[in-house]
Design a protein around this motif. Structure first.
Motif, PDB file in Angstrom:
ATOM      1  N   GLU A  64      79.594 -38.820 -18.842  1.00 48.24           N
ATOM      2  CA  GLU A  64      78.736 -38.464 -19.965  1.00 48.24           C
ATOM      3  C   GLU A  64      79.301 -39.088 -21.239  1.00 48.24           C
ATOM      4  O   GLU A  64      80.513 -39.156 -21.429  1.00 48.24           O
ATOM      5  N   TYR A  65      78.403 -39.549 -22.097  1.00 47.62           N
ATOM      6  CA  TYR A  65      78.779 -40.039 -23.418  1.00 47.62           C
ATOM      7  C   TYR A  65      77.574 -39.865 -24.328  1.00 47.62           C
ATOM      8  O   TYR A  65      76.487 -39.489 -23.872  1.00 47.62           O
ATOM      9  N   HIS A  66      77.765 -40.092 -25.619  1.00 48.31           N
ATOM     10  CA  HIS A  66      76.681 -39.902 -26.582  1.00 48.31           C
ATOM     11  C   HIS A  66      76.526 -41.160 -27.441  1.00 48.31           C
ATOM     12  O   HIS A  66      77.510 -41.843 -27.713  1.00 48.31           O
ATOM     13  N   THR A  67      75.297 -41.428 -27.874  1.00 44.85           N
ATOM     14  CA  THR A  67      75.028 -42.586 -28.724  1.00 44.85           C
ATOM     15  C   THR A  67      74.108 -42.195 -29.883  1.00 44.85           C
ATOM     16  O   THR A  67      73.358 -41.217 -29.797  1.00 44.85           O
ATOM     17  N   ASN A  68      74.175 -42.984 -30.943  1.00 43.15           N
ATOM     18  CA  ASN A  68      73.199 -42.930 -32.039  1.00 43.15           C
ATOM     19  C   ASN A  68      73.349 -44.191 -32.885  1.00 43.15           C
ATOM     20  O   ASN A  68      74.114 -45.093 -32.535  1.00 43.15           O
ATOM     21  N   THR A  69      72.652 -44.248 -34.016  1.00 39.05           N
ATOM     22  CA  THR A  69      72.698 -45.453 -34.845  1.00 39.05           C
ATOM     23  C   THR A  69      73.989 -45.553 -35.650  1.00 39.05           C
ATOM     24  O   THR A  69      74.351 -46.621 -36.111  1.00 39.05           O
ATOM     25  N   GLY A  70      74.658 -44.432 -35.859  1.00 40.61           N
ATOM     26  CA  GLY A  70      75.923 -44.450 -36.585  1.00 40.61           C
ATOM     27  C   GLY A  70      75.803 -44.294 -38.082  1.00 40.61           C
ATOM     28  O   GLY A  70      76.807 -44.232 -38.780  1.00 40.61           O
ATOM     29  N   ASN A  71      74.580 -44.204 -38.600  1.00 42.58           N
ATOM     30  CA  ASN A  71      74.418 -44.093 -40.055  1.00 42.58           C
ATOM     31  C   ASN A  71      73.970 -42.706 -40.509  1.00 42.58           C
ATOM     32  O   ASN A  71      73.614 -42.515 -41.670  1.00 42.58           O
ATOM     33  N   GLY A  72      73.978 -41.745 -39.599  1.00 37.90           N
ATOM     34  CA  GLY A  72      73.608 -40.381 -39.949  1.00 37.90           C
ATOM     35  C   GLY A  72      72.119 -40.102 -39.969  1.00 37.90           C
ATOM     36  O   GLY A  72      71.692 -38.998 -40.305  1.00 37.90           O
ATOM     37  N   SER A  73      71.297 -41.073 -39.603  1.00 42.78           N
ATOM     38  CA  SER A  73      69.843 -40.891 -39.662  1.00 42.78           C
ATOM     39  C   SER A  73      69.253 -40.283 -38.394  1.00 42.78           C
ATOM     40  O   SER A  73      68.076 -39.937 -38.377  1.00 42.78           O
ATOM     41  N   ASP A  74      70.068 -40.136 -37.352  1.00 38.66           N
ATOM     42  CA  ASP A  74      69.555 -39.584 -36.099  1.00 38.66           C
ATOM     43  C   ASP A  74      70.631 -38.752 -35.419  1.00 38.66           C
ATOM     44  O   ASP A  74      71.817 -38.900 -35.684  1.00 38.66           O
ATOM     45  N   ALA A  75      70.191 -37.870 -34.548  1.00 40.47           N
ATOM     46  CA  ALA A  75      71.112 -37.018 -33.794  1.00 40.47           C
ATOM     47  C   ALA A  75      71.727 -37.821 -32.650  1.00 40.47           C
ATOM     48  O   ALA A  75      71.221 -38.886 -32.269  1.00 40.47           O
ATOM     49  N   TRP A  76      72.813 -37.299 -32.111  1.00 39.20           N
ATOM     50  CA  TRP A  76      73.426 -37.925 -30.932  1.00 39.20           C
ATOM     51  C   TRP A  76      72.521 -37.739 -29.723  1.00 39.20           C
ATOM     52  O   TRP A  76      71.911 -36.683 -29.544  1.00 39.20           O
ATOM     53  N   THR A  77      72.433 -38.763 -28.881  1.00 38.52           N
ATOM     54  CA  THR A  77      71.686 -38.706 -27.632  1.00 38.52           C
ATOM     55  C   THR A  77      72.679 -38.662 -26.482  1.00 38.52           C
ATOM     56  O   THR A  77      73.539 -39.535 -26.369  1.00 38.52           O
ATOM     57  N   ARG A  78      72.570 -37.633 -25.648  1.00 34.27           N
ATOM     58  CA  ARG A  78      73.446 -37.496 -24.481  1.00 34.27           C
ATOM     59  C   ARG A  78      72.992 -38.461 -23.398  1.00 34.27           C
ATOM     60  O   ARG A  78      71.813 -38.541 -23.075  1.00 34.27           O
ATOM     61  N   ARG A  79      73.948 -39.199 -22.849  1.00 30.20           N
ATOM     62  CA  ARG A  79      73.655 -40.143 -21.767  1.00 30.20           C
ATOM     63  C   ARG A  79      74.583 -39.822 -20.607  1.00 30.20           C
ATOM     64  O   ARG A  79      75.735 -39.468 -20.803  1.00 30.20           O
ATOM     65  N   THR A  80      74.057 -39.934 -19.406  1.00 28.76           N
ATOM     66  CA  THR A  80      74.859 -39.638 -18.215  1.00 28.76           C
ATOM     67  C   THR A  80      74.868 -40.838 -17.281  1.00 28.76           C
ATOM     68  O   THR A  80      73.979 -41.699 -17.324  1.00 28.76           O
ATOM     69  N   GLN A  81      75.894 -40.872 -16.457  1.00 25.82           N
ATOM     70  CA  GLN A  81      76.041 -41.933 -15.456  1.00 25.82           C
ATOM     71  C   GLN A  81      76.965 -41.403 -14.368  1.00 25.82           C
ATOM     72  O   GLN A  81      77.641 -40.390 -14.552  1.00 25.82           O
ATOM     73  N   ALA A  82      77.008 -42.080 -13.227  1.00 21.88           N
ATOM     74  CA  ALA A  82      77.999 -41.733 -12.204  1.00 21.88           C
ATOM     75  C   ALA A  82      79.376 -41.997 -12.806  1.00 21.88           C
ATOM     76  O   ALA A  82      79.553 -42.958 -13.569  1.00 21.88           O
ATOM     77  N   ALA A  83      80.339 -41.129 -12.524  1.00 24.07           N
ATOM     78  CA  ALA A  83      81.680 -41.262 -13.107  1.00 24.07           C
ATOM     79  C   ALA A  83      82.241 -42.660 -12.872  1.00 24.07           C
ATOM     80  O   ALA A  83      82.289 -43.148 -11.741  1.00 24.07           O
ATOM     81  N   THR A  84      82.657 -43.299 -13.962  1.00 23.60           N
ATOM     82  CA  THR A  84      83.205 -44.647 -13.912  1.00 23.60           C
ATOM     83  C   THR A  84      84.158 -44.830 -15.085  1.00 23.60           C
ATOM     84  O   THR A  84      84.359 -43.914 -15.879  1.00 23.60           O
ATOM     85  N   HIS A  85      84.731 -46.008 -15.209  1.00 19.06           N
ATOM     86  CA  HIS A  85      85.680 -46.289 -16.285  1.00 19.06           C
ATOM     87  C   HIS A  85      85.056 -47.122 -17.407  1.00 19.06           C
ATOM     88  O   HIS A  85      85.756 -47.527 -18.327  1.00 19.06           O
ATOM     89  N   THR A  86      83.753 -47.370 -17.350  1.00 17.40           N
ATOM     90  CA  THR A  86      83.099 -48.178 -18.375  1.00 17.40           C
ATOM     91  C   THR A  86      81.871 -47.479 -18.944  1.00 17.40           C
ATOM     92  O   THR A  86      81.239 -46.652 -18.282  1.00 17.40           O
ATOM     93  N   VAL A  87      81.559 -47.853 -20.174  1.00  9.26           N
ATOM     94  CA  VAL A  87      80.308 -47.463 -20.824  1.00  9.26           C
ATOM     95  C   VAL A  87      79.689 -48.740 -21.351  1.00  9.26           C
ATOM     96  O   VAL A  87      80.356 -49.523 -22.030  1.00  9.26           O
ATOM     97  N   VAL A  88      78.426 -48.944 -21.023  1.00 10.33           N
ATOM     98  CA  VAL A  88      77.695 -50.104 -21.525  1.00 10.33           C
ATOM     99  C   VAL A  88      76.677 -49.603 -22.537  1.00 10.33           C
ATOM    100  O   VAL A  88      75.751 -48.877 -22.195  1.00 10.33           O
ATOM    101  N   ALA A  89      76.899 -49.969 -23.801  1.00 10.59           N
ATOM    102  CA  ALA A  89      75.958 -49.614 -24.863  1.00 10.59           C
ATOM    103  C   ALA A  89      74.920 -50.724 -24.949  1.00 10.59           C
ATOM    104  O   ALA A  89      75.269 -51.899 -25.082  1.00 10.59           O
TER     105      ALA A  89
END
Length: 145
Positions: A64-89
């Motif tokens: 699990e990880y979270h993403t957003n635009t980074g400028n405070g204009s949107d909430a974090w979006t929860r993203r899920t994947q099978a457990a691994t050692h990488t995150v691809v944004a």
């Protein structure tokens, strides 16, 4: 005078891309990453026994990880994947900022260092949290040793 959050709740290494972070005195680390353009990035998580990278190995614990635009204009979006050692944004504005949490209990025995490396130009900030000992900021230990 009350103690500020830095030293009480967390410690920070703002330039932590590909830097070994010591979790011996913390319950975990939150990596906050930012790539200022919607170009996409891949982040790779590893663990090691010391700050020199002894026994470095991929740490496949990110489900699990979270993403957003980074400028405070949107909430974090929860993203899920099978457990691994990488995150691809993805190359999308809503994935310019990425937050990845790692618990100290997820590391293998005898391992207490982690690092997150960006394959692109993403900035990585390591916030160790749940500090075992709370200190004034000037008395916090260096996180990368």
């Amino acid at each position: 005078m009350s103690q500020k959050a830095l030293g009480r709740l967390f410690n920070s290494t703002p330039a932590a891309d590909n830097v070994w972070i010591n979790l011996a005195d913390a319950g975990g680390v939150t990596f906050v990453c930012f790539l200022g353009a919607a170009a996409g990035d891949t982040y790779t998580l590893q663990q090691a026994k010391d700050g020199s990278g002894t026994g470095a190995a991929n740490l496949a614990c990110i489900s699990e990880y979270h993403t957003n635009t980074g400028n405070g204009s949107d909430a974090w979006t929860r993203r899920t994947q099978a457990a691994t050692h990488t995150v691809v944004a993805a190359a999308a504005a809503v994935q310019q900022a990425v937050a990845i949490e790692v618990e100290g209990t997820q590391l293998a025995d005898e391992y207490c260092f982690v690092r997150l490396a960006s394959t692109g130009a993403g900035a990585v900030n390591a916030l160790t949290r749940d500090l075992n000992v709370q200190r004034a900021p000037e008395n916090l230990p260096a996180m990368a040793v």
